[in-house]
Enzyme design. Structure first.
Site, PDB file in Angstrom:
ATOM      1  N   ASP A   1       0.817  -1.214   0.000  1.00 18.99           N
ATOM      2  CA  ASP A   1       0.000   0.000   0.000  1.00 18.99           C
ATOM      3  C   ASP A   1       0.852   1.267   0.000  1.00 18.99           C
ATOM      4  O   ASP A   1       2.063   1.222   0.239  1.00 18.99           O
ATOM      5  CB  ASP A   1      -0.948   0.002   1.206  1.00 18.99           C
ATOM      6  CG  ASP A   1      -0.294  -0.542   2.486  1.00 18.99           C
ATOM      7  OD1 ASP A   1       0.937  -0.500   2.602  1.00 18.99           O
ATOM      8  OD2 ASP A   1      -1.023  -1.024   3.363  1.00 18.99           O
TER       9      ASP A   1
ATOM     10  N   ASN B   1      -7.363  -2.944  14.424  1.00 16.09           N
ATOM     11  CA  ASN B   1      -8.755  -3.228  14.062  1.00 16.09           C
ATOM     12  C   ASN B   1      -8.861  -4.431  13.125  1.00 16.09           C
ATOM     13  O   ASN B   1      -9.909  -4.671  12.533  1.00 16.09           O
ATOM     14  CB  ASN B   1      -9.405  -1.996  13.420  1.00 16.09           C
ATOM     15  CG  ASN B   1      -8.751  -1.593  12.097  1.00 16.09           C
ATOM     16  OD1 ASN B   1      -7.791  -2.232  11.656  1.00 16.09           O
ATOM     17  ND2 ASN B   1      -9.255  -0.551  11.477  1.00 16.09           N
TER      18      ASN B   1
ATOM     19  N   HIS C   1      -7.109  -4.896  10.303  1.00 18.23           N
ATOM     20  CA  HIS C   1      -6.857  -4.676   8.862  1.00 18.23           C
ATOM     21  C   HIS C   1      -5.593  -5.394   8.410  1.00 18.23           C
ATOM     22  O   HIS C   1      -4.669  -5.624   9.191  1.00 18.23           O
ATOM     23  CB  HIS C   1      -6.849  -3.179   8.501  1.00 18.23           C
ATOM     24  CG  HIS C   1      -5.671  -2.392   8.958  1.00 18.23           C
ATOM     25  ND1 HIS C   1      -5.762  -1.087   9.409  1.00 18.23           N
ATOM     26  CD2 HIS C   1      -4.340  -2.682   9.040  1.00 18.23           C
ATOM     27  CE1 HIS C   1      -4.566  -0.636   9.714  1.00 18.23           C
ATOM     28  NE2 HIS C   1      -3.678  -1.583   9.513  1.00 18.23           N
TER      29      HIS C   1
ATOM     30  N   GLU D   1      -9.783  -2.157   5.392  1.00 18.42           N
ATOM     31  CA  GLU D   1     -10.410  -1.887   6.681  1.00 18.42           C
ATOM     32  C   GLU D   1     -11.586  -2.840   6.928  1.00 18.42           C
ATOM     33  O   GLU D   1     -12.087  -3.475   5.983  1.00 18.42           O
ATOM     34  CB  GLU D   1     -10.893  -0.429   6.698  1.00 18.42           C
ATOM     35  CG  GLU D   1      -9.765   0.594   6.541  1.00 18.42           C
ATOM     36  CD  GLU D   1      -8.923   0.786   7.815  1.00 18.42           C
ATOM     37  OE1 GLU D   1      -8.750  -0.181   8.601  1.00 18.42           O
ATOM     38  OE2 GLU D   1      -8.427   1.900   8.019  1.00 18.42           O
TER      39      GLU D   1
HETATM   40  C1  F6R Z   1       1.597  -1.604   6.154  1.00 17.12           C
HETATM   41  C2  F6R Z   1       0.288  -2.201   6.269  1.00 17.12           C
HETATM   42  C3  F6R Z   1      -0.460  -2.297   7.555  1.00 17.12           C
HETATM   43  C4  F6R Z   1       0.415  -2.578   8.781  1.00 17.12           C
HETATM   44  C5  F6R Z   1      -0.415  -2.515  10.061  1.00 17.12           C
HETATM   45  C6  F6R Z   1       0.434  -2.682  11.315  1.00 17.12           C
HETATM   46  O1  F6R Z   1       2.087  -1.680   4.835  1.00 17.12           O
HETATM   47  O2  F6R Z   1      -0.205  -2.601   5.284  1.00 17.12           O
HETATM   48  O3  F6R Z   1      -1.459  -3.285   7.446  1.00 17.12           O
HETATM   49  O4  F6R Z   1       1.011  -3.836   8.657  1.00 17.12           O
HETATM   50  O5  F6R Z   1      -1.086  -1.283  10.126  1.00 17.12           O
HETATM   51  O6  F6R Z   1       1.287  -1.586  11.429  1.00 17.12           O
HETATM   52  P1  F6R Z   1       2.385  -1.502  12.604  1.00 17.12           P
HETATM   53  O7  F6R Z   1       3.385  -2.562  12.315  1.00 17.12           O
HETATM   54  O8  F6R Z   1       2.966  -0.111  12.464  1.00 17.12           O
HETATM   55  O9  F6R Z   1       1.654  -1.727  13.870  1.00 17.12           O
END
Ligand code: F6R
Length: 253
Positions: A67, A136, A138, A143
């Protein structure tokens, strides 16, 4: 789902890096799906160390990141392209031309999403997709409520996600949208590795693994994947109930 619980964050991170290194050693042309975020920084450090020690070369791999924030140019300091360059790309032998991340500041984000999805397909699909998980539930920026057949597209970020990621934007606001590969795109990967660390992820981890697969928890889509490995430290595993179903690992292997 193959669930592995490690005694420490460091052990889970080392095991994640080891799986990726083995993947590239087995197939030097591997197509890797990559993630950003705080969870991944130690993993990339381990991949860089392995490269510096001559244990692995990334010269022939191709990568697709999950992303990118809408509106951020690739060289914006908070873009995921900048994160990946600093954490991994610029410290190894991977040619930048082999690395793909959606362009966040494109004029036509829907077209960019279509281009990105087509490029993944043209590369033969993803051999191994690395994932983190949001508080959450994701995965990527898919989401809660995202259909499991979704493909790469523009996603509105939830308030929860923007609040969780505010720590990465000390000087400003988290963008409201991102381009993310879809849950269907993720499920098409031949192998999936998800790493979760820390007590903030414990609830999402328990729902992902032990609740019925449902769009309210995007990560629970991985229950439908034939080759998904979930690596956890003790804190992230703390709310799991069916402990006899999981592998308790003494050391990184
Ligand atoms: C990042 C992504 C997100 C993260 C998730 C956890 O490319 O796609 O799904 O893996 O938000 O983020 P952290 O590791 O910062 O808690």
């Amino acid at each position: 789902m193959n669930v592995r619980i490690f005694p420490s964050a460091e052990a889970a991170e080392a095991a994640t890096a080891a799986l990726l290194i083995q993947q590239v050693q087995r197939n030097t042309n591997a197509v890797l799906g990559l993630a950003t975020g705080g969870t991944m920084s130690p993993v990339y450090q381990l991949l860089v160390s392995a490269y510096q020690q001559g244990r692995v070369s990334f010269a022939d791999i191709t990568t697709f990141n999950l992303d990118e924030y809408s509106g951020l140019a690739p060289d914006h300091p908070r873009s995921y392209r900048s994160f990946m360059r600093a954490a991994f790309f610029d410290q190894t032998d991977i040619p930048l031309n082999n690395t793909h991340i959606p362009i966040g500041n494109t004029r036509d984000p829907d077209k960019e999403a279509e281009r990105y999805e087509a490029l993944i397909e043209a590369s033969g699909g993803i051999d191994c997709q690395l994932l983190g998980i949001g508080q959450n539930g994701h995965i990527g920026f898919n989401e809660p409520g995202t259909p499991f057949h979704s493909r790469t597209r523009v996603e509105q970020l939830s308030n929860d996600t923007r609040a969780a990621n505010q720590r990465y934007f000390p000087e400003g606001k988290v963008p409201e949208q991102a381009i993310t590969i879809g849950i269907g795109t993720i499920l098409d990967s031949r192998e999936i590795i998800l790493l979760a660390i820390g007590d903030k992820k414990a609830n999402a981890v328990a729902v992902m693994i032990e609740s019925p697969s449902d769009i309210s928890c995007p990560a629970s889509a991985l229950q439908q994947h034939p080759n998904a490995t979930i690596l956890l430290d003790q804190a992230a595993a703390a709310q799991l109930q069916q402990l006899f179903d999981y592998e308790q690992v003494d050391k990184a292997n």
